[in-house]
Design a protein around this motif. Structure first.
Motif, PDB file in Angstrom:
ATOM      1  N   ILE A 168       0.908  -1.177   0.049  1.00 30.58           N
ATOM      2  CA  ILE A 168      -0.071  -0.158   0.040  1.00 30.58           C
ATOM      3  C   ILE A 168       0.916   1.386  -0.131  1.00 30.58           C
ATOM      4  N   ILE A 169       1.998   1.126   0.890  1.00 31.85           N
ATOM      5  CA  ILE A 169       2.817   2.540   0.848  1.00 31.85           C
ATOM      6  C   ILE A 169       3.306   2.735  -0.644  1.00 31.85           C
ATOM      7  N   TYR A 170       3.869   1.460  -1.261  1.00 30.91           N
ATOM      8  CA  TYR A 170       4.256   1.649  -2.619  1.00 30.91           C
ATOM      9  C   TYR A 170       3.440   2.647  -3.602  1.00 30.91           C
ATOM     10  N   GLY A 171       2.153   2.612  -3.108  1.00 30.18           N
ATOM     11  CA  GLY A 171       0.995   3.324  -4.059  1.00 30.18           C
ATOM     12  C   GLY A 171       1.424   4.616  -3.859  1.00 30.18           C
ATOM     13  N   THR A 172       2.146   5.264  -2.986  1.00 28.32           N
ATOM     14  CA  THR A 172       2.148   6.736  -2.596  1.00 28.32           C
ATOM     15  C   THR A 172       3.106   7.350  -3.639  1.00 28.32           C
ATOM     16  N   ILE A 173       4.011   6.673  -4.456  1.00 25.42           N
ATOM     17  CA  ILE A 173       5.049   7.142  -5.469  1.00 25.42           C
ATOM     18  C   ILE A 173       4.455   8.485  -6.143  1.00 25.42           C
ATOM     19  N   GLY A 174       3.531   8.022  -6.742  1.00 30.19           N
ATOM     20  CA  GLY A 174       2.860   9.223  -7.647  1.00 30.19           C
ATOM     21  C   GLY A 174       2.561  10.706  -6.813  1.00 30.19           C
ATOM     22  N   VAL A 175       2.171  10.519  -5.471  1.00 29.43           N
ATOM     23  CA  VAL A 175       2.065  11.820  -4.661  1.00 29.43           C
ATOM     24  C   VAL A 175       3.326  12.422  -4.474  1.00 29.43           C
ATOM     25  N   PHE A 176       4.384  11.702  -4.174  1.00 32.81           N
ATOM     26  CA  PHE A 176       5.723  12.204  -4.034  1.00 32.81           C
ATOM     27  C   PHE A 176       6.282  12.892  -5.124  1.00 32.81           C
ATOM     28  N   LEU A 177       6.122  12.251  -6.352  1.00 34.60           N
ATOM     29  CA  LEU A 177       6.707  13.011  -7.670  1.00 34.60           C
ATOM     30  C   LEU A 177       5.902  14.195  -7.962  1.00 34.60           C
ATOM     31  N   ASP A 178       4.683  14.227  -7.564  1.00 36.46           N
ATOM     32  CA  ASP A 178       3.743  15.494  -7.730  1.00 36.46           C
ATOM     33  C   ASP A 178       4.453  16.684  -6.959  1.00 36.46           C
ATOM     34  N   ARG A 179       4.808  16.090  -5.709  1.00 32.62           N
ATOM     35  CA  ARG A 179       5.414  17.188  -4.739  1.00 32.62           C
ATOM     36  C   ARG A 179       6.672  17.877  -4.984  1.00 32.62           C
ATOM     37  N   VAL A 180       7.316  17.147  -5.739  1.00 31.57           N
ATOM     38  CA  VAL A 180       8.956  17.458  -6.169  1.00 31.57           C
ATOM     39  C   VAL A 180       8.778  18.508  -7.227  1.00 31.57           C
ATOM     40  N   GLN A 181       9.564  19.474  -7.222  1.00 29.95           N
ATOM     41  CA  GLN A 181       9.473  20.608  -8.040  1.00 29.95           C
ATOM     42  C   GLN A 181      10.806  20.758  -8.858  1.00 29.95           C
ATOM     43  N   ASP A 182      10.627  21.164 -10.225  1.00 26.36           N
ATOM     44  CA  ASP A 182      11.920  21.575 -11.086  1.00 26.36           C
ATOM     45  C   ASP A 182      12.972  20.805 -10.708  1.00 26.36           C
ATOM     46  N   MET A 183      12.827  19.524 -10.824  1.00 29.50           N
ATOM     47  CA  MET A 183      13.945  18.328 -10.770  1.00 29.50           C
ATOM     48  C   MET A 183      13.551  17.347 -11.704  1.00 29.50           C
ATOM     49  N   SER A 184      14.715  16.800 -12.518  1.00 30.39           N
ATOM     50  CA  SER A 184      14.454  15.848 -13.680  1.00 30.39           C
ATOM     51  C   SER A 184      14.345  14.582 -12.966  1.00 30.39           C
ATOM     52  N   VAL A 185      13.747  13.644 -13.791  1.00 33.86           N
ATOM     53  CA  VAL A 185      13.600  12.414 -13.111  1.00 33.86           C
ATOM     54  C   VAL A 185      14.822  11.599 -12.597  1.00 33.86           C
ATOM     55  N   GLY A 186      15.744  11.641 -13.409  1.00 29.41           N
ATOM     56  CA  GLY A 186      17.156  11.118 -12.991  1.00 29.41           C
ATOM     57  C   GLY A 186      17.421  11.590 -11.717  1.00 29.41           C
ATOM     58  N   SER A 187      17.483  13.008 -11.488  1.00 33.56           N
ATOM     59  CA  SER A 187      17.834  13.408 -10.075  1.00 33.56           C
ATOM     60  C   SER A 187      17.011  12.984  -8.906  1.00 33.56           C
TER      61      SER A 187
END
Length: 306
Positions: free
Chosen positions: A19-38
């Protein structure tokens, strides 16, 4: 009562981790101005530190001693980096609902490729999950929208391609993990693939300005620690239950991802995506039922372990 609680503990650990793994999209949405690699570099860095600390506190550092087939650890790290980049990119372009379901076509790839690569017994029953999974992918991709966007190269189309690549890469990762299962424990493989993946992500990390890291530091730290905690819980729990059960419980991850995508991020859930979800999860379930019940469940590892 204590016996019942102890017998339920591994199940609760697998369920909680998935269930915790499902939160990945939420974290990615909160990160700003960073590439996927970083972003992936930071997630892996904090995760590697947490795994090392966990093994140190539990007195299990001897698990990290390299054994045979070390070159396959390099392959594992490379595949993990490819899977992470493609998966995170798919989430950004097409949303977590589509990305996580395309990632979960991996068990079907494993079912097809394992007899060729690992010499495992093949079965004609593997064709049914394949056809069901393909039908699910076709529903998710919404062919009408894809055809309309071919000339424009839309983000959704890019997300589909990254999602399919992440599923293929993750399937290859699973096969490599299974090949190494007699030489390295699950958490040992996780440590090495994480550390090696960091090297591949280093150029992206170095190209990101330091002030950007400071702005996103709290989110990145929480992201890395949360997902690694999920991995540790999952690995602890999966060793105490049957392979088929672990594979089925792991299907909570895409369901959880879709829930957070719609409930927290407020992204729409299309009926075609829902139907595709049902078909792909059905295919993954059928694959899991076809496995030997006594087999160690390395191939039921959740996506974000990679």
């Amino acid at each position: 009562m204590a016996v019942q609680e102890n017998s339920f503990k591994p199940y609760s650990e697998v369920i909680t981790g998935s269930i915790i793994y499902g939160t990945i999209g939420v974290f990615l949405d909160r990160v700003q101005d960073m590439s996927v690699g970083s972003i992936l570099f930071c997630r892996l860095f904090f995760g590697l530190c947490m795994i090392f600390f966990y093994l140190l506190m539990s007195g299990s550092l001897e698990q990290l001693r390299p054994g045979r087939n070390r070159k396959y650890l390099l392959l594992l790290g490379f595949l993990n980096a490819v899977t992470g980049i493609c998966y995170f990119s798919a989430i950004r372009y097409s949303g977590i609902s589509v990305a996580v379901l395309l990632l979960y076509t991996a068990p079907v790839y494993v079912n097809l490729l394992a007899p060729l690569i690992l010499g495992e017994r093949s079965s004609s029953k593997s064709l049914l999950p394949l056809f069901i999974s393909v039908a699910g992918v076709l529903l998710i991709t919404r062919p009408g929208e894809v055809l309309a966007s071919l000339s424009t190269g839309s983000d959704f189309m890019k997300g589909l391609l990254f999602g399919l690549l992440s599923g293929l890469s993750f399937g290859t990762t699973i096969i490599t993990i299974r090949y190494l299962r007699h030489d390295y424990t699950g958490i040992s493989q996780t440590f090495w693939l994480t550390g090696i993946s960091l090297l591949f992500m280093l150029p992206s990390a170095l190209s990101t300005p330091i002030p950007v890291y400071f702005r996103n530091f709290s989110t990145l730290l929480l992201f890395g620690l949360t997902i690694t905690l999920a991995a540790i819980l999952y690995l602890k729990g999966i060793s105490g239950i049957r392979a088929q059960t672990g594979s089925i419980l792991a299907l909570l991850e895409p369901v959880s991802g879709i829930f957070f995508d719609t409930a927290v991020l407020r992204n729409p859930l299309y009926i075609s995506t829902f139907l595709g979800c049902v078909l792909i999860l059905t295919a993954a379930y059928l694959v899991s039922q076809a496995r030997d019940a006594e087999e160690v469940p390395e191939d039921s590892l959740p996506s974000s372990l990679a």
